[in-house]
Design a protein around this motif. Structure first.
Motif, short mmCIF file in Angstrom:
data_model
loop_
_atom_site.label_atom_id
_atom_site.label_comp_id
_atom_site.label_asym_id
_atom_site.label_seq_id
_atom_site.Cartn_x
_atom_site.Cartn_y
_atom_site.Cartn_z
N ALA A 129 0.82 -1.22 0.00
CA ALA A 129 0.00 0.00 0.00
C ALA A 129 0.85 1.27 0.00
N LYS A 130 1.92 1.29 0.81
CA LYS A 130 2.70 2.53 0.95
C LYS A 130 3.36 2.92 -0.37
N ILE A 131 4.04 1.98 -0.99
CA ILE A 131 4.72 2.31 -2.26
C ILE A 131 3.70 2.59 -3.37
N SER A 132 2.51 1.99 -3.27
CA SER A 132 1.49 2.28 -4.29
C SER A 132 1.04 3.74 -4.19
N VAL A 133 0.85 4.23 -2.95
CA VAL A 133 0.48 5.65 -2.79
C VAL A 133 1.65 6.53 -3.23
N ASP A 134 2.88 6.13 -2.87
CA ASP A 134 4.05 6.90 -3.31
C ASP A 134 4.13 6.97 -4.84
N SER A 135 3.70 5.90 -5.50
CA SER A 135 3.72 5.91 -6.97
C SER A 135 2.66 6.88 -7.49
N ASN A 142 6.71 11.87 4.95
CA ASN A 142 5.90 11.17 3.94
C ASN A 142 5.34 9.85 4.47
N GLU A 143 6.11 9.15 5.30
CA GLU A 143 5.57 7.90 5.86
C GLU A 143 4.32 8.19 6.70
N VAL A 144 4.35 9.31 7.41
CA VAL A 144 3.20 9.68 8.25
C VAL A 144 2.03 10.15 7.39
N THR A 145 2.31 11.00 6.41
CA THR A 145 1.19 11.53 5.60
C THR A 145 0.54 10.42 4.78
N VAL A 146 1.35 9.50 4.26
CA VAL A 146 0.77 8.39 3.49
C VAL A 146 -0.12 7.53 4.39
N ALA A 147 0.37 7.23 5.60
CA ALA A 147 -0.44 6.43 6.54
C ALA A 147 -1.73 7.17 6.88
N ALA A 148 -1.63 8.49 7.07
CA ALA A 148 -2.81 9.29 7.42
C ALA A 148 -3.80 9.32 6.25
N PHE A 149 -3.28 9.40 5.04
CA PHE A 149 -4.16 9.36 3.86
C PHE A 149 -4.87 8.01 3.78
N ARG A 198 8.05 12.39 12.91
CA ARG A 198 6.75 11.71 13.01
C ARG A 198 5.83 12.46 13.98
N PHE A 199 6.39 12.85 15.11
CA PHE A 199 5.60 13.55 16.13
C PHE A 199 5.08 14.88 15.57
N LYS A 200 5.97 15.64 14.95
CA LYS A 200 5.57 16.95 14.42
C LYS A 200 4.54 16.81 13.31
N THR A 201 4.73 15.80 12.46
CA THR A 201 3.79 15.63 11.34
C THR A 201 2.43 15.19 11.88
#
Ligand code: NDP
Ligand code: MG
Length: 389
Positions: free
Chosen positions: A209-215, A332-339, A379-382
């Motif tokens: 899922a993560k790399i698919s959103v990154d793509s 980006n790891e945090v924003t992708v997970a949040a999305f 991560r905390f700030k994001t």
């Protein structure tokens, strides 16, 4: 017989790696398989491959596996730290880095420190810690073989002139191809309404899922530009990106004499993975053969870095240097997970990544501990920023 450790065995890279291994049980022995939360799958894989070790990095999942799996010859370990000693074990020949995200960083560093041959899929670790990984690889004679299809394509085109972290001779530039993901033709004003299900439905590749959103955001291509910068020791200006929707050419090397070598094939990770595992020997696998008559045409387009700001952000972070790529990657790891969790919109991924890259101070890369602390801070700030919205 090569003894292999597969980090992230329960994921998509794990699947493709094990599909290749299954066809070559005379060449490979599985020493270790690692999983995070997928209890049923690691038990099933442990029963099939009977590795010496399995490592479950999530504590709750570890307890479940321990209760359910009773094969005496398999040692079951918990926690991420044990991965660092396992990859360094003298019995281990090859380490496949298939964990997703910064969680794979420490084990990648441990493998290169131990001078192992590292088959690298986990691009986030080299994006964040390239400045530590590459000198360590050179000091300890560790070979890094790229599994990421673009970098593996370049590696194949370079042949014997590839040496980990050394700028290849006779090369003018490299061109990374990008499928463009599901939205390269979508109007930017529709980005607000893109759902997670639409974003993970990649037109060409079947991935986590993560790399698919990154793509879909083209962050993946941005991370790959940084990955190429480290692996091939080339400046960003010499790493080009082209949208190539058919995903048939996986990347190209532009040599100083005007020759261009490209690697082609069906979009199936078994191809770069079997090339990596074969260490110079071609291995059969279950990927389809390419039928160019069915392709009709191969097309190429300029990547739009305004619409896909993540691609531009990654380039900006690379030119900023120091901890900038690590900051962008963690955000980006945090924003992708949040999305994916429905907390933010698709268009906010780039917006928040941009904000974090600009708000958090970039410094020199010094150590793994520093990068791990930075990861926690970003991560905390994001997350705080997302929760305040
Ligand atoms: P998946 O999400 O399919 O798999 C991720 C793997 O990592 C799983 O085994 C998962 O365990 C494990 N994992 C997740 N979180 C943690 C953690 N905190 N600690 C330890 N292990 C963890 O991802 P992919 O296989 O798609 O991607 C893996 C890496 O390879 C990524 O870096 C990606 O960018 C790269 N890559 C992937 C490609 C692909 O085709 N999939 C192509 C090129 C590169 P569990 O499932 O048990 O929770
Ligand atoms: Mg790739």
């Amino acid at each position: 017989m090569k003894n292999i450790v597969i980090l992230g065995a329960t994921g998509s890279i794990g699947d493709s790696t094990l599909s290749v291994v299954r066809k070559h049980l005379d060449k490979f022995t599985i020493n270790t398989l690692s999983a995070h939360k997928n209890v049923d799958k690691i038990i099933q894989l442990a029963k099939e491959f009977k590795p010496r070790h399995i490592v479950i990095t999530d504590e709750l999942a570890y307890q479940k596996v321990q209760q359910k799996l009773t094969i005496k010859s398999i040692q079951i370990h918990s926690g991420a730290d044990v991965l660092n000693s396992i990859v360094a074990d003298s019995e281990v020949d090859l380490v496949v880095a298939g964990i997703v995200g910064n969680a794979g960083m420490a084990s990648v560093l441990a493998a290169v420190e131990a001078g192992k041959t590292l088959l690298l899929a986990n691009k986030e670790s080299i994006v964040s810690a390239g400045e530590l990984v590459m000198p360590l690889a050179s000091k300890n004679n560790a070979q890094i073989i790229p599994l990421d299809s673009e970098h593996n394509a370049i590696f194949q085109c370079l042949g014997d002139s590839y040496q980990t972290g050394i700028r290849p001779k006779g090369v003018n530039s490299v061109t990374l191809t990008a499928s463009g993901g599901p939205f390269w033709k979508t109007d930017a004003n529709q980005f607000k309404s893109i759902t997670p299900a639409q974003a993970v439905a990649h037109p060409q590749w079947d991935m986590g899922a993560k790399i698919s959103v990154d793509s879909a955001t083209l962050m993946n291509k941005g991370l790959e530009v940084i990955e190429a910068h480290w692996l091939f020791n080339m400046p960003g200006e010499e790493i080009h990106v082209l949208i190539h929707p058919q995903s048939t050419i996986h990347s190209m090397v532009n040599f100083i004499d005007g020759s261009v070598l490209a690697q082609m094939g069906c979009p199936d990770m078994q191809i770069p993975i079997s090339h990596g595992l074969g260490l110079g020997q071609r291995l059969v696998n279950d990927a389809d053969f390419l039928n160019l008559l069915q392709q009709q045409q191969l097309t190429f387009f300029q990547a739009d870095t305004v619409k896909f700001r993540c691609l531009q952000l990654a380039r900006d972070a690379m030119f900023l240097g120091g901890t900038a790529p690590a900051i962008l990657n963690a955000a980006n790891e945090v924003t992708v997970a949040a999305f994916l969790a429905g907390q933010i919109r698709f268009d906010q991924i780039g917006e928040i990544n941009d904000r974090m890259l600009n708000d958090i101070q970039t410094t020199k890369v010094e150590s793994l501990t520093q990068l791990q602390d930075l990861d926690t801070e970003v991560r905390f700030k994001t997350e705080t920023h997302i929760n305040s919205k």
